[in-house]
Design a protein around this motif. Sequence first.
Motif, short mmCIF file in Angstrom:
data_model
loop_
_atom_site.label_atom_id
_atom_site.label_comp_id
_atom_site.label_asym_id
_atom_site.label_seq_id
_atom_site.Cartn_x
_atom_site.Cartn_y
_atom_site.Cartn_z
N MET A 197 -1.30 1.87 -8.29
CA MET A 197 -1.14 3.30 -8.56
C MET A 197 -1.82 3.72 -9.85
O MET A 197 -1.82 4.88 -10.21
N THR A 227 -0.92 2.92 -12.84
CA THR A 227 -0.02 3.10 -13.98
C THR A 227 -0.06 1.92 -14.93
O THR A 227 0.43 1.99 -16.04
N HIS A 228 -0.63 0.81 -14.45
CA HIS A 228 -0.84 -0.34 -15.33
C HIS A 228 -2.34 -0.54 -15.49
O HIS A 228 -3.11 -0.19 -14.62
N THR A 264 3.89 7.12 -1.94
CA THR A 264 4.68 5.93 -1.63
C THR A 264 6.17 6.27 -1.44
O THR A 264 6.81 5.77 -0.53
N THR A 278 -0.12 -5.58 -7.93
CA THR A 278 1.21 -5.05 -7.64
C THR A 278 1.09 -3.58 -7.27
O THR A 278 0.06 -2.95 -7.52
N GLU A 279 2.17 -3.05 -6.72
CA GLU A 279 2.19 -1.64 -6.36
C GLU A 279 1.91 -0.76 -7.59
O GLU A 279 1.12 0.18 -7.53
N GLU A 280 2.52 -1.11 -8.73
CA GLU A 280 2.35 -0.31 -9.95
C GLU A 280 0.89 -0.32 -10.40
O GLU A 280 0.34 0.70 -10.78
N TYR A 339 -5.40 4.48 -2.52
CA TYR A 339 -5.21 4.85 -3.91
C TYR A 339 -6.54 5.30 -4.50
O TYR A 339 -7.58 4.70 -4.22
#
Lengths: 81, 424
Positions: free
Chosen positions: A76, A78-79, B133, A71-73, B71
Amino acid sequence: MDIEELKKKIMEWAEKSTKPKFYFKDIGKAAPELGPREIKKAVTALVQEQKLEYWSSGSTTMYGVKGKGITEEAQMGTHEE
Amino acid sequence: MAKFKTPFLDELEKGPWPSFVTDIKRQAKTKPELEDLLGQVELSYKDKETHWKHGGIVGVFGYGGGVIGRYSDMPKEFPGVAHFHTVRVNQTGGFYYSTEYLGKIMDMWERRGSGLTNMHGSTGDMVLLGTTTDQLEEIFWELTHDMQTDLGGSGGNLRTPSCCLGMSRCEYSCIDAQAICQEMTMHYQDELHRPAFPYKFKIKVSGCANDCVAAIARSDCAIIGTWKDNIRIDKSAVAAYVNGELKSNAGAHAGRDWGKFDIVKEVVNLCPTGCMSYDGKELTIDDKECTRCMHCINTMPRALRPGVDKGATLLCGAKAPILEGQRLATVIVPFVKTEGTFEEIKEVINKLLDWWMEHGKNRERIGELIGRMGMREMLKATGLPPVPQMVKEPRSNPYIFWEESEVPGGWTRDLAAFRKKHPL
């Protein structure tokens, strides 16, 4: 085949797929009797409806069921991955 | 003071060429997050591996290309580049920009991105390097609404078509390269923004065989200006080159004394097909043997000009070496008139795309598909007639074969009777 029927077939195929992301060509397996142009119309509509999403490496594009796989999260950082 | 020590990157500033490291360091003075870029790239040199994750989901709504997610795999150590996406922007035809337009692009990119650019990428786009983003839709809005500019292509899409400056400045150009590029860009918008191809597909348009956008080496479909009739010769200008009144190559390469211009040595003997001769007074060209290589025209541009019956040659299948080796394009249509909205060209491209979409494997360029299935299969699928210009080598192994239906008696003819007539 009606586009709504085709969209349904594609989503059924995509949700059953063991791979989280797949190439456009593989989506054709959902309706092998149809050509890529017809598949594309349905896939584009599904992206607009936010049921499918694009994943791109820059050189290649894949499709995935929204929320399935990376996923996007998670990307990034963050997960936890 | 720099946030990270960068001994490896510092080495890249020592050579004679401009260094991207110097550019990033300079930009980091106003964009402190770029210190993290320097830190991460330095670590990549140390670790001998990239610290960018592979690909991403990001994009602008409805588009499957134009944004490439990047990223960091060490976002805690390098938070300034935790996400550092690339935006590809559709360049202008022939790369003409006004300073006002470039100023707008850079103002926007300073506000919404890193300020770092790559002008231009090998496909042709303006490449804006490094944003987050949350800025993507804002960037897309500003580009499209304030600058009437679209995103370019990426992924399994048609990539942004590109062209040389064509007839706008170049007297060699046999076609309106910019008009063709614009038409292809507008006509294939769906293919450009919504990926459904096995891999990338590039269209490049060059006004002549000098091929300033490297169409023959880099594009899946190359459209290159050419002419059908004879090279136009100005005999008095030929004489002026021979006696030194006019400088060869328009005065280029003048930094050294190459000696007196020798038309036989520098033009006639360098003709790849040997179709030229010079008897001491007159230059003659056997035009039916000319391959339109442009060498003689480049050398004596005031004396020789392309003919007047102009059009384009269509070629297919070039690529740079990524998955497999590089390929040069193959001629598929030796000559096509470039008129109106270029329907004849679109018809060929559509057939190529249909065949490739049906038979191409994932990540297989159309040139590789031709290599795998054979030129013959491509010709059958597209309905293009085989012509001698398609044969690469001097007919030692031509790939045009007979169908059984085209041979009297088919494959079951009486070989004994044949051999009786044609003994070995």
